[in-house]
Design a protein around this motif. Sequence first.
Motif, PDB file in Angstrom:
ATOM      1  N   VAL A   3      -4.268  -5.231   0.741  1.00 24.26           N
ATOM      2  CA  VAL A   3      -2.986  -5.752   1.220  1.00 24.26           C
ATOM      3  C   VAL A   3      -2.013  -5.908   0.054  1.00 24.26           C
ATOM      4  O   VAL A   3      -0.850  -5.494   0.130  1.00 24.26           O
ATOM      5  CB  VAL A   3      -3.183  -7.110   1.927  1.00 24.26           C
ATOM      6  CG1 VAL A   3      -1.840  -7.737   2.284  1.00 24.26           C
ATOM      7  CG2 VAL A   3      -4.044  -6.943   3.177  1.00 24.26           C
ATOM      8  N   GLY A  43       1.862  -5.959   0.057  1.00 21.78           N
ATOM      9  CA  GLY A  43       1.851  -7.072   0.988  1.00 21.78           C
ATOM     10  C   GLY A  43       1.941  -8.417   0.298  1.00 21.78           C
ATOM     11  O   GLY A  43       1.803  -8.532  -0.926  1.00 21.78           O
ATOM     12  N   ASP A  50      -0.659 -12.910   3.322  1.00 20.87           N
ATOM     13  CA  ASP A  50      -1.321 -11.877   4.125  1.00 20.87           C
ATOM     14  C   ASP A  50      -2.673 -11.519   3.518  1.00 20.87           C
ATOM     15  O   ASP A  50      -3.655 -11.311   4.239  1.00 20.87           O
ATOM     16  CB  ASP A  50      -0.452 -10.621   4.213  1.00 20.87           C
ATOM     17  CG  ASP A  50       0.735 -10.786   5.152  1.00 20.87           C
ATOM     18  OD1 ASP A  50       0.711 -11.730   5.969  1.00 20.87           O
ATOM     19  OD2 ASP A  50       1.681  -9.981   5.060  1.00 20.87           O
ATOM     20  N   GLU A 106      -5.213 -14.471   4.017  1.00 19.72           N
ATOM     21  CA  GLU A 106      -5.683 -14.519   5.402  1.00 19.72           C
ATOM     22  C   GLU A 106      -6.660 -13.380   5.688  1.00 19.72           C
ATOM     23  O   GLU A 106      -7.721 -13.596   6.298  1.00 19.72           O
ATOM     24  CB  GLU A 106      -4.501 -14.440   6.366  1.00 19.72           C
ATOM     25  CG  GLU A 106      -4.927 -14.500   7.826  1.00 19.72           C
ATOM     26  CD  GLU A 106      -3.752 -14.338   8.788  1.00 19.72           C
ATOM     27  OE1 GLU A 106      -3.956 -14.546  10.001  1.00 19.72           O
ATOM     28  OE2 GLU A 106      -2.642 -13.981   8.332  1.00 19.72           O
ATOM     29  N   SER A 155      -6.273 -18.151  10.668  1.00 17.27           N
ATOM     30  CA  SER A 155      -5.060 -17.619  11.297  1.00 17.27           C
ATOM     31  C   SER A 155      -4.350 -18.691  12.107  1.00 17.27           C
ATOM     32  O   SER A 155      -3.113 -18.724  12.172  1.00 17.27           O
ATOM     33  CB  SER A 155      -5.411 -16.424  12.187  1.00 17.27           C
ATOM     34  OG  SER A 155      -5.978 -15.380  11.418  1.00 17.27           O
TER      35      SER A 155
END
Length: 342
Positions: free
Chosen positions: A59, A64, A68, A71, A124
């Motif tokens: 990511v 990213g 992100d 997670e 999440s």
Amino acid sequence: MCIESIVLMLLACTVGMSTSVMKTEPILLVHGGAGDIPDERVPTKMAGMRKSVLVGFQVLKAGGSAIDAVEAAIKVMEDDEAFNAGYGSVLNTDGEVEMDACVMLGNLSAGAVSIVRDIQHPISLARLVMEKTPHVMFAGAGANRFAREQGVPFVAPGSLVSESAKRSLEMFKKNQAEHLTETGHTKPPGPLKDVKNPGDVGTVGAVAIDINGNMAAGTSTGGLNGKMVGRVSDTSMIGSGTYCDEDVGAVSTTGHGDTIAKACLAHSIIKEMEHGKSAQDAASHCLEKMTNRLKHTAGAIVLSKEGDVGIYFTSKRMGWAYQKGNKIHSGVNHDHVVTEEV
């Protein structure tokens, strides 16, 4: 062309060059729990952490965000029976899974959930609390209600209970009964402090910095094996299990949660860094101080805003791994580090 125009062009080029040069090297650091991790669980934990790092770092590599990546990395461990989070979570005294999780950004935004049931990825849900509500934490029935309102998928009741968690609870209850027989005490309302707990192998977590220098931290857990129903862990307490401040760094902790909560361990490490200590020195100082005073062990992963890594634990073992560039570093003991290129 006038001198003013030339100066402006040079300034524009300089700013563009500086922006390119100042891109931060991304780093992702994870932990897979601390405690008396048995030898037979080490290979699966190492493999799970490696997968977690690879997924999360991909990511970051793609540009990213830090949150992100955190997670994504934690979700991998929440799906893996080798870890005390999500599927694989230890059980309460009634044989049920109750989970806690927390996320925090460098700008001090944070979200947490506690005593959640039948949700595959509590990390999440904690992020949704941060992003979709004006609050910091939801617990129990309220957290599950919020999850339904947000369309979070639920799993069948009992499906997060793993076979290893069942065995750990059975062993703990057996050890507890033997201890009571030896001491002549009646059955206590909850876990006994001096009873060996085979499921006491800690929490999972991750910290990251992305190419833009943004930081994030996250932690997820099934709590303490044989805990009383409704017990809230340090993981969901901001400043204990998790803390992130872009002016200083990011921390995720694992180990004896009730002790970590008393020491406000994650925030204590950040404050030591704020006063000049390195990530490693701050972690070792705070963990040794906590263990010496409160007699229980823990571990922490720490990342400074400059990208310095700190890893320290007072427990017998802690699973950890991190990726920087094309190398993954991992280990479970103080004296053995595995480094591999990917």
